[in-house]
Write a protein that holds these residues in place. Structure first.
Motif, short mmCIF file in Angstrom:
data_model
loop_
_atom_site.label_atom_id
_atom_site.label_comp_id
_atom_site.label_asym_id
_atom_site.label_seq_id
_atom_site.Cartn_x
_atom_site.Cartn_y
_atom_site.Cartn_z
N GLU A 169 -75.11 116.43 26.93
CA GLU A 169 -73.75 115.90 26.88
C GLU A 169 -73.30 115.52 28.29
O GLU A 169 -73.58 116.20 29.26
N GLY A 170 -72.60 114.40 28.40
CA GLY A 170 -72.16 113.92 29.70
C GLY A 170 -73.01 112.79 30.24
O GLY A 170 -72.60 112.09 31.17
N THR A 171 -74.20 112.58 29.66
CA THR A 171 -75.03 111.44 30.04
C THR A 171 -74.24 110.16 29.74
O THR A 171 -73.69 110.02 28.64
N PRO A 172 -74.14 109.22 30.69
CA PRO A 172 -73.27 108.05 30.50
C PRO A 172 -73.85 107.02 29.53
O PRO A 172 -74.15 105.89 29.89
N ALA A 173 -74.03 107.44 28.30
CA ALA A 173 -74.55 106.56 27.24
C ALA A 173 -73.90 106.99 25.93
O ALA A 173 -73.25 108.05 25.86
N TYR A 174 -74.06 106.19 24.89
CA TYR A 174 -73.60 106.59 23.57
C TYR A 174 -74.60 107.60 22.99
O TYR A 174 -75.81 107.38 23.04
N ILE A 175 -74.09 108.71 22.46
CA ILE A 175 -74.95 109.78 21.94
C ILE A 175 -74.55 110.08 20.49
O ILE A 175 -73.40 110.43 20.22
N ILE A 176 -75.50 109.94 19.59
CA ILE A 176 -75.25 110.17 18.16
C ILE A 176 -76.35 111.09 17.65
O ILE A 176 -77.53 110.74 17.70
N LYS A 177 -75.97 112.27 17.17
CA LYS A 177 -76.99 113.25 16.80
C LYS A 177 -76.61 113.95 15.50
O LYS A 177 -75.46 113.91 15.06
N GLY A 178 -77.60 114.61 14.91
CA GLY A 178 -77.34 115.42 13.74
C GLY A 178 -76.81 116.78 14.14
O GLY A 178 -76.98 117.22 15.28
N ASP A 179 -76.18 117.46 13.20
CA ASP A 179 -75.63 118.79 13.47
C ASP A 179 -76.74 119.83 13.32
O ASP A 179 -76.77 120.61 12.36
N ASP A 180 -77.66 119.83 14.28
CA ASP A 180 -78.83 120.71 14.20
C ASP A 180 -78.44 122.19 14.30
O ASP A 180 -79.09 123.04 13.70
N TYR A 181 -77.39 122.49 15.03
CA TYR A 181 -76.93 123.88 15.09
C TYR A 181 -76.53 124.35 13.69
O TYR A 181 -76.95 125.43 13.25
N ARG A 182 -75.75 123.54 13.00
CA ARG A 182 -75.33 123.92 11.64
C ARG A 182 -76.53 123.98 10.70
O ARG A 182 -76.58 124.82 9.81
N GLY A 183 -77.51 123.11 10.90
CA GLY A 183 -78.71 123.15 10.08
C GLY A 183 -79.42 124.48 10.20
O GLY A 183 -79.83 125.09 9.20
N GLY A 184 -79.57 124.97 11.44
CA GLY A 184 -80.18 126.28 11.65
C GLY A 184 -79.34 127.39 11.07
O GLY A 184 -79.86 128.37 10.51
N LEU A 185 -78.02 127.26 11.20
CA LEU A 185 -77.10 128.26 10.66
C LEU A 185 -77.21 128.33 9.13
O LEU A 185 -77.28 129.42 8.55
N LEU A 186 -77.24 127.17 8.48
CA LEU A 186 -77.37 127.13 7.02
C LEU A 186 -78.67 127.78 6.56
O LEU A 186 -78.69 128.53 5.58
N ALA A 187 -79.76 127.50 7.27
CA ALA A 187 -81.06 128.07 6.90
C ALA A 187 -81.05 129.59 7.02
O ALA A 187 -81.50 130.31 6.12
N GLY A 188 -80.52 130.09 8.14
CA GLY A 188 -80.47 131.54 8.34
C GLY A 188 -79.60 132.23 7.31
O GLY A 188 -79.99 133.25 6.73
N ASN A 189 -78.41 131.70 7.09
CA ASN A 189 -77.50 132.32 6.10
C ASN A 189 -78.12 132.33 4.70
O ASN A 189 -77.97 133.30 3.95
#
Length: 353
Positions: A169-189
């Motif tokens: 984050e902060g790199t001077p470009a457009y950044i579009i990503k998946g919610d990988d943190y939530r993906g890991g959270l969903l798998a663990g739960n």
């Protein structure tokens, strides 16, 4: 053509010079300017003349020099795309959707594959910069940690969009990503809710943003339920079928074995189902498995595999919207440079859990 030692030797022919707009104009007895306007469908030229010009151009084998035109207009109408591997389900669907949207807007997509090689990624970025693409879209290799090979685009104000595997984050470009943190959270739960307590994890290299985030989410989910990941049950490497089998053998050759497995991609999850079948491990009675990406193969294998849906088409929509807004200087650019846009993910439950 001549003989040497009983063989025909073909002397190369000199390339035939191509016909130009001037040649078409001479053949029709009109000016080169009229030919140029007719080929570009200028309404100032009558339909009859446009038809005559196009027929003669076809007869003479004329080819429009788009490179020269782009140099004059300072626009190539071409967008570069660097992906890790075109064969990966997520990127294949993403490319199809992005290309369709860009072509509808009048842009061509030049697709390049880094094969997860940082060296090749650098070469491709330099080549696309030299090819004067109007914008660049990139999903980084697993090992990219230096981003200086993209600086030329930034300095020249050429729109640069990172997606899926992205820089910090902060790199001077457009950044579009998946919610990988939530993906890991969903798998663990989900594994905890299914009754798993001896949970293993097979992930990709932590040098990649997607695997760092999936790992963080997964660890947080287990920690909140009082379950810690055993160090010996965590394997991080490139997520190929061969590597998956090697990790699975190590996980299940001990006296105590896992009853839950989170695989950070579906290739590994599929390998786990095949491994379990070979070892006589019952799914889901003895082992529950979750994959990542919702590859179509996960729904047709037996048993079908629970996976995290990433919605590649929706991410392509967001990338296309961002690109077109930036290129056409509209107010439609949906994100700020350097501030990531996070696309949603969901858990798709199937028979392995």
């Amino acid at each position: 053509m001549f003989w040497i030692c009983g063989f025909y030797i073909m002397t190369p022919r000199k390339p035939k010079s191509e016909n130009s707009i001037v040649d078409i104009a001479k053949a029709l007895g009109i000016s080169p300017a009229t030919v140029s306007r007719a080929l570009n469908n200028n309404l100032r030229i009558s339909e009859a003349t446009r038809k005559r010009v196009k027929e003669m151009a076809k007869e003479m084998g004329y080819r429009h020099n788009s490179m020269a035109s782009s140099l004059r207009n300072r626009r190539s109408n071409t967008i570069g795309l660097i992906v890790p591997r075109i064969s990966m389900y997520f990127h294949a669907f993403f490319i199809t959707s992005l290309q369709r949207q860009l072509q509808a807007a009048g842009y061509n997509l030049m697709i390049c594959q880094s094969n997860d090689s940082v060296k090749l990624e650098k070469e491709l970025a330099n080549s696309l910069y030299s090819a004067r693409v109007d914008a660049l879209v990139v999903s980084l290799t697993l090992y990219t940690e230096d981003f200086t090979h993209f600086e030329g685009f930034l300095k020249q104000g050429i729109p640069l969009v990172f997606y899926d595997r992205v820089p910090p984050e902060g790199t001077p470009a457009y950044i579009i990503k998946g919610d990988d943190y939530r993906g890991g959270l969903l798998a663990g739960n989900h594994l905890i809710a299914a009754g798993c307590r001896r949970i293993a994890y097979i992930s990709g290299p932590p040098s990649s943003s997607i695997y760092r985030e999936r790992t963080r989410g997964f660890q947080d989910a287990l920690a909140k339920q009082g379950t810690a990941l055993r160090e010996e049950w965590v394997h991080q490497h490139e997520l190929t079928t061969e590597n998956a089998w090697n990790s699975l053998r190590r996980l299940f050759d001990g006296e105590e074995v896992p009853d839950g497995l989170f695989a950070a991609n579906d290739t590994t999850a599929i390998a786990a189902v095949e491994f379990a079948r070979e070892r006589g491990i019952r799914i889901p009675e003895d082992l529950r498995i979750i994959g990542y990406s919702n590859d179509p193969r996960t729904s047709i294998i037996t048993p079908s595999i629970t996976s995290i849906e990433q919605y590649p088409n929706e991410m392509a929509d967001k990338v296309a919207e961002t690109l077109l807004g930036a290129l056409q200087h509209t107010t439609g650019v949906p994100i700020e440079i350097g501030t990531p846009v996070v696309c949603p993910v969901d858990l798709v439950r199937r028979m392995t859990t």
